[in-house]
Design a protein around this motif. Structure first.
Motif: not given
Length: 86
Positions: A77-84
């Motif tokens: 998740x940290x490498x491929x999911x961007x949280x706004x």
């Protein structure tokens, strides 16, 4: 997916999906769990179909897929999911 990519992914999730052998039976390996889960995600095959292919009960296949997907999410998740942030 290349073998190197699979091995890299396995190295990241293996600590989270490795199970212990018991006196009654041997645990399903992390390699087999990851392979089964990736096949499910790539093909959309049913749990019943995968249970025949891997010679594992359908309920166990379901548990493996859920557990391995959670582990994949956790390590990627940290490498491929961007949280706004709002």
């Amino acid at each position: 997916m290349t073998l190197d990519e699979f091995e890299t992914l396995l190295g990241r999730v293996e600590p989270l999906i490795t199970r212990q052998d018991t006196k009654m039976r041997r645990a399903i390996t992390a390699r087999e769990s990851l392979s089964l889960t990736l096949r499910f995600l790539a093909t959309g095959e049913t749990y019943k179909s995968l249970s025949f292919q891997y010679r594992i009960g359908a309920t166990t296949v379901s548990d493996i897929v859920k557990h391995t997907c959670a582990a994949l999410h956790q390590v990627l998740k940290d490498d491929f999911l961007k949280v706004r942030n709002p």
